[in-house]
Design a protein around this motif. Structure first.
Motif, PDB file in Angstrom:
ATOM      1  N   GLY A  30     -17.446 -11.006 -17.481  1.00  7.57           N
ATOM      2  CA  GLY A  30     -17.608 -12.416 -17.144  1.00  7.57           C
ATOM      3  C   GLY A  30     -17.602 -12.628 -15.647  1.00  7.57           C
ATOM      4  N   ASP A  31     -16.716 -13.483 -15.181  1.00 14.63           N
ATOM      5  CA  ASP A  31     -16.595 -13.765 -13.752  1.00 14.63           C
ATOM      6  C   ASP A  31     -15.650 -12.762 -13.115  1.00 14.63           C
ATOM      7  OD1 ASP A  31     -18.249 -16.002 -13.950  1.00 14.63           O
ATOM      8  OD2 ASP A  31     -16.566 -17.303 -14.489  1.00 14.63           O
ATOM      9  N   PHE A  32     -16.219 -11.839 -12.356  1.00 19.18           N
ATOM     10  CA  PHE A  32     -15.413 -10.852 -11.631  1.00 19.18           C
ATOM     11  C   PHE A  32     -15.822 -10.941 -10.170  1.00 19.18           C
ATOM     12  CE2 PHE A  32     -12.561  -7.587 -13.388  1.00 19.18           C
ATOM     13  CZ  PHE A  32     -12.029  -7.139 -12.202  1.00 19.18           C
ATOM     14  N   THR A  33     -15.008 -11.601  -9.384  1.00 18.73           N
ATOM     15  CA  THR A  33     -15.366 -11.900  -8.009  1.00 18.73           C
ATOM     16  C   THR A  33     -14.556 -11.048  -7.050  1.00 18.73           C
ATOM     17  OG1 THR A  33     -13.730 -13.695  -7.906  1.00 18.73           O
ATOM     18  CG2 THR A  33     -15.961 -14.267  -8.589  1.00 18.73           C
ATOM     19  N   SER A  34     -15.065 -10.921  -5.839  1.00 20.62           N
ATOM     20  CA  SER A  34     -14.377 -10.154  -4.805  1.00 20.62           C
ATOM     21  C   SER A  34     -14.195 -11.019  -3.575  1.00 20.62           C
ATOM     22  CB  SER A  34     -15.181  -8.900  -4.445  1.00 20.62           C
ATOM     23  OG  SER A  34     -16.439  -9.257  -3.913  1.00 20.62           O
ATOM     24  N   ASP A 127      -6.584 -10.089  -1.266  1.00 20.70           N
ATOM     25  CA  ASP A 127      -5.601  -9.464  -0.365  1.00 20.70           C
ATOM     26  C   ASP A 127      -6.091  -8.145   0.213  1.00 20.70           C
ATOM     27  OD1 ASP A 127      -3.946 -11.571  -1.018  1.00 20.70           O
ATOM     28  OD2 ASP A 127      -2.939 -10.480  -2.620  1.00 20.70           O
ATOM     29  N   VAL A 128      -7.367  -8.110   0.596  1.00 22.12           N
ATOM     30  CA  VAL A 128      -7.885  -6.917   1.255  1.00 22.12           C
ATOM     31  C   VAL A 128      -7.329  -6.866   2.680  1.00 22.12           C
ATOM     32  CG1 VAL A 128      -9.950  -5.663   1.975  1.00 22.12           C
ATOM     33  CG2 VAL A 128      -9.978  -7.024  -0.122  1.00 22.12           C
ATOM     34  N   GLY A 129      -6.671  -5.778   3.007  1.00 18.09           N
ATOM     35  CA  GLY A 129      -6.067  -5.672   4.332  1.00 18.09           C
ATOM     36  C   GLY A 129      -5.897  -4.238   4.773  1.00 18.09           C
ATOM     37  N   ALA A 147      -6.170   1.183   3.832  1.00 15.50           N
ATOM     38  CA  ALA A 147      -6.733  -0.072   3.323  1.00 15.50           C
ATOM     39  C   ALA A 147      -6.114  -0.366   1.962  1.00 15.50           C
ATOM     40  CB  ALA A 147      -8.251   0.035   3.206  1.00 15.50           C
ATOM     41  N   THR A 148      -5.800  -1.611   1.714  1.00 15.87           N
ATOM     42  CA  THR A 148      -5.146  -1.996   0.462  1.00 15.87           C
ATOM     43  C   THR A 148      -5.794  -3.247  -0.112  1.00 15.87           C
ATOM     44  OG1 THR A 148      -3.023  -2.604  -0.551  1.00 15.87           O
ATOM     45  CG2 THR A 148      -3.419  -3.350   1.694  1.00 15.87           C
ATOM     46  N   LEU A 149      -5.718  -3.401  -1.418  1.00 13.14           N
ATOM     47  CA  LEU A 149      -6.237  -4.596  -2.082  1.00 13.14           C
ATOM     48  C   LEU A 149      -5.479  -4.820  -3.381  1.00 13.14           C
ATOM     49  CD1 LEU A 149      -8.063  -3.587  -4.712  1.00 13.14           C
ATOM     50  CD2 LEU A 149      -9.760  -3.152  -2.974  1.00 13.14           C
ATOM     51  N   THR A 150      -5.626  -6.016  -3.929  1.00 16.49           N
ATOM     52  CA  THR A 150      -5.013  -6.389  -5.200  1.00 16.49           C
ATOM     53  C   THR A 150      -6.108  -6.817  -6.167  1.00 16.49           C
ATOM     54  OG1 THR A 150      -2.998  -7.148  -4.113  1.00 16.49           O
ATOM     55  CG2 THR A 150      -3.379  -7.938  -6.340  1.00 16.49           C
ATOM     56  N   VAL A 151      -6.041  -6.341  -7.398  1.00 16.59           N
ATOM     57  CA  VAL A 151      -6.993  -6.745  -8.424  1.00 16.59           C
ATOM     58  C   VAL A 151      -6.221  -7.390  -9.570  1.00 16.59           C
ATOM     59  CG1 VAL A 151      -6.943  -4.418  -9.445  1.00 16.59           C
ATOM     60  CG2 VAL A 151      -8.796  -5.992 -10.041  1.00 16.59           C
ATOM     61  N   ALA A 167      -3.064  -4.884 -10.350  1.00 16.67           N
ATOM     62  CA  ALA A 167      -2.794  -3.579  -9.758  1.00 16.67           C
ATOM     63  C   ALA A 167      -3.070  -3.643  -8.268  1.00 16.67           C
ATOM     64  CB  ALA A 167      -3.649  -2.492 -10.409  1.00 16.67           C
ATOM     65  N   ILE A 168      -2.362  -2.820  -7.534  1.00 17.14           N
ATOM     66  CA  ILE A 168      -2.573  -2.679  -6.097  1.00 17.14           C
ATOM     67  C   ILE A 168      -3.128  -1.284  -5.835  1.00 17.14           C
ATOM     68  CG2 ILE A 168      -1.469  -2.614  -3.835  1.00 17.14           C
ATOM     69  CD1 ILE A 168       0.616  -4.536  -4.872  1.00 17.14           C
ATOM     70  N   LYS A 169      -4.196  -1.206  -5.066  1.00 16.29           N
ATOM     71  CA  LYS A 169      -4.809   0.080  -4.747  1.00 16.29           C
ATOM     72  C   LYS A 169      -4.774   0.311  -3.240  1.00 16.29           C
ATOM     73  CE  LYS A 169      -5.937   2.274  -7.403  1.00 16.29           C
ATOM     74  NZ  LYS A 169      -5.102   3.149  -8.272  1.00 16.29           N
ATOM     75  N   ASN A 170      -4.486   1.551  -2.866  1.00 14.28           N
ATOM     76  CA  ASN A 170      -4.429   1.952  -1.462  1.00 14.28           C
ATOM     77  C   ASN A 170      -5.349   3.141  -1.232  1.00 14.28           C
ATOM     78  OD1 ASN A 170      -2.371   0.044  -0.931  1.00 14.28           O
ATOM     79  ND2 ASN A 170      -0.815   1.488  -1.616  1.00 14.28           N
ATOM     80  N   VAL A 171      -6.039   3.138  -0.096  1.00 14.71           N
ATOM     81  CA  VAL A 171      -6.901   4.254   0.287  1.00 14.71           C
ATOM     82  C   VAL A 171      -6.707   4.520   1.774  1.00 14.71           C
ATOM     83  CG1 VAL A 171      -9.283   4.979   0.678  1.00 14.71           C
ATOM     84  CG2 VAL A 171      -8.657   3.932  -1.496  1.00 14.71           C
ATOM     85  N   THR A 172      -6.345   5.749   2.130  1.00 17.35           N
ATOM     86  CA  THR A 172      -6.199   6.138   3.531  1.00 17.35           C
ATOM     87  C   THR A 172      -7.570   6.471   4.108  1.00 17.35           C
ATOM     88  OG1 THR A 172      -3.965   7.007   3.156  1.00 17.35           O
ATOM     89  CG2 THR A 172      -5.132   7.774   5.121  1.00 17.35           C
ATOM     90  N   PHE A 173      -7.950   5.769   5.168  1.00 14.05           N
ATOM     91  CA  PHE A 173      -9.281   5.967   5.743  1.00 14.05           C
ATOM     92  C   PHE A 173      -9.247   6.533   7.159  1.00 14.05           C
ATOM     93  CE2 PHE A 173      -7.966   1.698   6.906  1.00 14.05           C
ATOM     94  CZ  PHE A 173      -8.341   1.595   8.236  1.00 14.05           C
ATOM     95  N   GLY A 174      -8.082   6.679   7.714  1.00 15.06           N
ATOM     96  CA  GLY A 174      -7.985   7.255   9.055  1.00 15.06           C
ATOM     97  C   GLY A 174      -6.647   7.957   9.240  1.00 15.06           C
ATOM     98  N   GLU A 175      -6.693   9.144   9.810  1.00 20.50           N
ATOM     99  CA  GLU A 175      -5.456   9.902   9.993  1.00 20.50           C
ATOM    100  C   GLU A 175      -5.557  10.731  11.266  1.00 20.50           C
ATOM    101  OE1 GLU A 175      -2.483  12.804   7.352  1.00 20.50           O
ATOM    102  OE2 GLU A 175      -4.514  12.305   6.655  1.00 20.50           O
ATOM    103  N   ARG A 176      -4.451  10.771  12.012  1.00 17.67           N
ATOM    104  CA  ARG A 176      -4.394  11.528  13.257  1.00 17.67           C
ATOM    105  C   ARG A 176      -3.103  12.335  13.272  1.00 17.67           C
ATOM    106  NH1 ARG A 176      -5.727   6.558  13.680  1.00 17.67           N
ATOM    107  NH2 ARG A 176      -3.623   5.853  14.243  1.00 17.67           N
ATOM    108  N   LEU A 177      -3.213  13.604  13.679  1.00 19.76           N
ATOM    109  CA  LEU A 177      -2.054  14.481  13.707  1.00 19.76           C
ATOM    110  C   LEU A 177      -2.139  15.383  14.930  1.00 19.76           C
ATOM    111  CD1 LEU A 177       0.507  15.711  12.423  1.00 19.76           C
ATOM    112  CD2 LEU A 177      -1.006  17.264  11.157  1.00 19.76           C
TER     113      LEU A 177
END
Length: 305
Positions: A30-34, A127-129, A147-151, A167-177
């Motif tokens: 149905g209605d699934f918006t972002s 809540d994309v942040g 990056a994190t978001l809520t669905v 649910a809350i999903k997290n994805v690491t997109f940048g890393e420095r060591l």
């Protein structure tokens, strides 16, 4: 495990009694918006013009000539300002991704909207942040960007909402060591980050719906390895699965060690004997962001004095 025990495990898995699966559930999207990023622009437009008009006339009579002239100078200016709002969706292919993830579960049949008797899936991504964290010491420096978001989603039938969740999903997109003279850098574009987030949230929604109507459970037992009734891509390698082994053994934490089409094999951490877990036992999947996926992994054991 020795070859003989591996062979015995394979025979045990193959000889396990079949467990009837539930009929697929029909779901229409149905209605699934972002969430969108919107920018407000002030657009100014108009025109300016300079008009110069000069006219002259000469007349002659018996006494000579007479001349007259007139000049006109005019300045015309017209401007206007309009507000324009430009919005860009973060997940333009979200619906297609959810359809693919639901179909991959094997427990859901996606049907066209308006199909009689089908449940309707509605949802919203918000809540994309971005969060950042870093750790520094004398010869050690590490930083990561996530990056994190809520669905939020719900399934509704003719009688109202029958099931929902978030649910809350997290994805690491940048890393420095930087450590001991060694440097490591990892990064990706915004498009790649949004694509990963979109895939992860689609699989999370698919898992929640599929496991609700056809629970995750044990279908075979090979002693130290159990087989469950879902496989890739819903159960990725390394995922945490908690098996209900009954009152005597309680809840046992396992990890996915192999995944195929429609099945996956799990083993306990610490080599716990699972031979007493009967086929049909229920199991629970823990999303990577769930505290259950990062809880204490090994059972408490009294040490000898």
């Amino acid at each position: 495990m020795t070859p003989a025990r591996l062979a015995a495990a394979g025979l045990a898995l193959a000889a396990a009694p079949a467990i009837a699966e539930d009929a697929p559930v029909r779901v229409a999207i149905g209605d699934f918006t972002s969430q969108q990023s919107c920018t407000l622009y002030a657009v100014t437009s108009g025109s300016e013009a300079l008009v110069y008009d000069r006219r002259g006339a000469v007349a002659a009579d018996a006494y000579g000539y007479a001349a007259a002239s007139r000049a006109t100078l005019a300045w015309a200016r017209q401007w206007r300002t309009e507000l324009v709002r430009d919005c860009v969706s973060h997940f333009p292919a979200l619906r297609n991704s959810i359809v693919a993830a639901l179909a991959a579960s094997g427990r859901v049949t996606v049907v066209p909207p308006g199909t009689r008797g089908a449940l309707v899936l509605n949802g919203r991504v918000s809540d994309v942040g971005v969060t950042s964290n870093s750790v520094s010491a004398a010869s050690f420096d590490r930083a990561a960007d996530t990056a994190t978001l809520t669905v939020e989603f719900s399934l509704a039938g003719r009688g109202g909402t029958s099931f929902g969740g978030s649910a809350i999903k997290n994805v690491t997109f940048g890393e420095r060591l930087d450590a001991g003279g060694v440097s490591y850098r990892q990064g990706q574009s915004d498009g790649a980050t949004y694509a990963r987030l979109q895939r992860e949230l689609s699989l999370a929604v698919s898992r929640a719906i599929a496991f609700h109507f056809s629970p995750l459970r044990v279908v075979a037992n090979a002693g130290q390895r159990l087989r469950v009734n879902y496989g890739a891509p819903l159960l990725p390698l390394g995922a945490a699965v908690t098996v209900d082994a009954g009152p005597a053994m309680g809840m046992i934490r396992t990890n996915v060690v192999a995944a195929g089409a429609g099945f996956a094999d799990v083993e306990s951490e610490g080599g716990i004997d699972l031979s007493a877990v009967p086929p049909g036992s229920l199991a629970t999947f823990a999303e990577p962001e769930d505290p259950a996926a990062n809880a204490r992994r090994l059972p408490r054991t009294e040490l000898p004095f």
